[in-house]
Each structure stands twice: as structure tokens, then as C-alpha cells.
Design a protein around this motif. Structure first.
Motif, PDB file in Angstrom:
ATOM      1  N   GLY A  75      -2.144  43.752 -58.802  1.00 21.42           N
ATOM      2  CA  GLY A  75      -1.158  43.552 -59.855  1.00 21.42           C
ATOM      3  C   GLY A  75      -1.377  42.240 -60.559  1.00 21.42           C
ATOM      4  N   ASN A  76      -0.286  41.715 -61.091  1.00 15.57           N
ATOM      5  CA  ASN A  76      -0.305  40.461 -61.828  1.00 15.57           C
ATOM      6  C   ASN A  76       0.763  39.565 -61.228  1.00 15.57           C
ATOM      7  N   ALA A  77       0.409  38.325 -60.917  1.00 23.52           N
ATOM      8  CA  ALA A  77       1.338  37.393 -60.277  1.00 23.52           C
ATOM      9  C   ALA A  77       2.117  36.555 -61.285  1.00 23.52           C
TER      10      ALA A  77
ATOM     11  N   ASN B  10      -4.334  37.909 -62.157  1.00 24.43           N
ATOM     12  CA  ASN B  10      -4.364  39.192 -61.459  1.00 24.43           C
ATOM     13  C   ASN B  10      -4.727  38.949 -60.006  1.00 24.43           C
ATOM     14  N   PHE B  11      -4.232  39.806 -59.114  1.00 23.35           N
ATOM     15  CA  PHE B  11      -4.522  39.674 -57.692  1.00 23.35           C
ATOM     16  C   PHE B  11      -4.879  41.035 -57.113  1.00 23.35           C
ATOM     17  N   PHE B  12      -5.457  40.994 -55.919  1.00 24.03           N
ATOM     18  CA  PHE B  12      -5.785  42.221 -55.180  1.00 24.03           C
ATOM     19  C   PHE B  12      -5.849  41.865 -53.704  1.00 24.03           C
ATOM     20  N   GLY B  13      -5.703  42.857 -52.855  1.00 26.86           N
ATOM     21  CA  GLY B  13      -5.792  42.637 -51.419  1.00 26.86           C
ATOM     22  C   GLY B  13      -5.401  43.894 -50.672  1.00 26.86           C
ATOM     23  N   GLN B  14      -5.232  43.753 -49.382  1.00 21.33           N
ATOM     24  CA  GLN B  14      -4.872  44.867 -48.523  1.00 21.33           C
ATOM     25  C   GLN B  14      -3.433  44.681 -48.042  1.00 21.33           C
TER      26      GLN B  14
ATOM     27  N   GLU C 275      -2.811  40.968 -47.126  1.00 24.80           N
ATOM     28  CA  GLU C 275      -3.806  40.214 -46.381  1.00 24.80           C
ATOM     29  C   GLU C 275      -5.032  39.961 -47.253  1.00 24.80           C
ATOM     30  N   LYS C 276      -5.619  38.792 -47.063  1.00 23.05           N
ATOM     31  CA  LYS C 276      -6.851  38.411 -47.767  1.00 23.05           C
ATOM     32  C   LYS C 276      -6.721  38.601 -49.272  1.00 23.05           C
ATOM     33  N   MET C 277      -5.658  38.032 -49.827  1.00 25.50           N
ATOM     34  CA  MET C 277      -5.410  38.168 -51.261  1.00 25.50           C
ATOM     35  C   MET C 277      -6.448  37.406 -52.064  1.00 25.50           C
ATOM     36  N   GLY C 278      -7.039  38.100 -53.025  1.00 25.24           N
ATOM     37  CA  GLY C 278      -7.939  37.471 -53.975  1.00 25.24           C
ATOM     38  C   GLY C 278      -7.238  37.389 -55.324  1.00 25.24           C
ATOM     39  N   MET C 279      -7.633  36.408 -56.133  1.00 28.66           N
ATOM     40  CA  MET C 279      -6.923  36.186 -57.386  1.00 28.66           C
ATOM     41  C   MET C 279      -7.861  35.616 -58.437  1.00 28.66           C
ATOM     42  N   THR C 280      -7.634  36.000 -59.699  1.00 37.44           N
ATOM     43  CA  THR C 280      -8.370  35.363 -60.785  1.00 37.44           C
ATOM     44  C   THR C 280      -7.915  33.913 -60.886  1.00 37.44           C
TER      45      THR C 280
ATOM     46  N   MET D 117       3.658  29.251 -63.890  1.00 43.59           N
ATOM     47  CA  MET D 117       3.001  28.801 -62.659  1.00 43.59           C
ATOM     48  C   MET D 117       3.980  28.801 -61.494  1.00 43.59           C
ATOM     49  N   ASP D 118       5.233  28.417 -61.729  1.00 39.87           N
ATOM     50  CA  ASP D 118       6.246  28.422 -60.670  1.00 39.87           C
ATOM     51  C   ASP D 118       6.466  29.837 -60.134  1.00 39.87           C
ATOM     52  N   VAL D 119       6.576  30.806 -61.052  1.00 39.02           N
ATOM     53  CA  VAL D 119       6.745  32.201 -60.652  1.00 39.02           C
ATOM     54  C   VAL D 119       5.512  32.663 -59.881  1.00 39.02           C
ATOM     55  N   GLU D 120       4.336  32.336 -60.389  1.00 43.24           N
ATOM     56  CA  GLU D 120       3.100  32.761 -59.740  1.00 43.24           C
ATOM     57  C   GLU D 120       2.974  32.200 -58.325  1.00 43.24           C
TER      58      GLU D 120
END
Length: 148
Positions: free
Chosen positions: A72-74, A78-82, A93-98, A107-110
């Protein structure tokens, strides 16, 4: 010792009634992976404060796909993970992010969004959305499944 029918009925019924009345609210529905998969939720508030999405390409969102993949979008990135679900607690788990540069309230929300998703958070699910809550933040989402 001879028991009257009323005494016998009371003796048989009392344990059943005590068990029924002993419920302490633990009847919370167990959330399953099937409850979450193939849904998209839009973040509507962080710690009770409404998330403003004006001027953004898209609002923060969480999508759970097949096999509990999460993306989704933080807020900015954008982020992805399991996704993992255990005893009505959820985390990615193991969240990756642009790595786009984000400023101000975005930024506070993110940060609140990514921190809450990365840590185990209590999850409650309704027909209209979900809530993730941990020691630091409470995220409230509304169900926003895309219609074809």
C-alpha cells in the motif's frame, strides 16, 4: 439421601448456568487470514486525528492480498511485506519501502503508519473497517475495496 425433583434440577442446572454467566468478554471473534485477504483499507485517522488526503495523489492505505501479502501507501512512500496474524494481533514482517522525501504532517502520518504496521498491534475488525492499536499509536481504517 433422597433429593426432590426441584433440588435435583437445581443441582444439574447450576453448573451450566454458572458457566454461561462466567463469560468475561473473551467471546471476541478470532480474526482469520480469510477475513483480511483481498481487501483494501484506507487510513482515516491516527490516534483519533483525521488524516487529511487533500493535495496527495493517494491517501495512506493497506491492502492484504493472497497469502497475506501486504502492500500500500504509508502517506508518501509505497510499502510491501508479509502480513502476519496471531491471536488478533497483526504486523507486516520485513517491510520494504520506497524512499521518497516526505515533509510535514505527511511524514508524521507515515512514521506512525509504518511503526504500527511493523510492530505487533491489536487488531479489531468490523464490516466497515479495522483498527490497529499498539502502545504508541491507534490506526483506524475504513474498508475501501475497489469495484471493477
Amino acid at each position: 439421601m433422597k433429593l426432590s425433583p426441584k433440588t435435583l434440577l437445581a443441582a444439574i442446572s447450576l453448573p451450566i448456568l454458572m458457566t454461561a454467566c462466567a463469560s468475561n468478554g473473551d467471546d471476541v471473534k478470532q480474526i482469520t487470514a480469510q477475513d483480511l485477504q483481498h481487501h483494501n483499507w484506507e487510513l482515516v485517522s491516527v490516534d483519533g486525528n483525521k488524516v487529511v488526503t487533500e493535495g496527495r495523489q493517494q491517501g495512506p492505505r493497506l491492502e492484504i492480498g493472497e497469502n497475506m501479502t501486504a502492500n500500500g501507501n504509508a502517506g508518501c512512500n509505497n510499502f510491501f511485506g508479509q502480513g502476519e496474524l496471531k491471536d488478533n494481533q497483526f504486523r507486516v514482517e520485513k517491510m520494504g519501502m520506497t524512499m521518497k522525501m516526505c515533509v510535514g504532517d505527511i511524514m508524521d502520518v507515515e512514521q506512525a503508519f509504518s511503526q504500527t504496521l511493523s510492530d505487533w498491534s491489536d487488531m479489531s475488525l468490523t464490516k466497515d473497517g479495522l483498527v490497529l492499536k499498539n502502545d504508541a499509536h491507534t490506526l483506524t481504517f475504513k474498508l475501501n475495496d475497489w469495484k471493477n
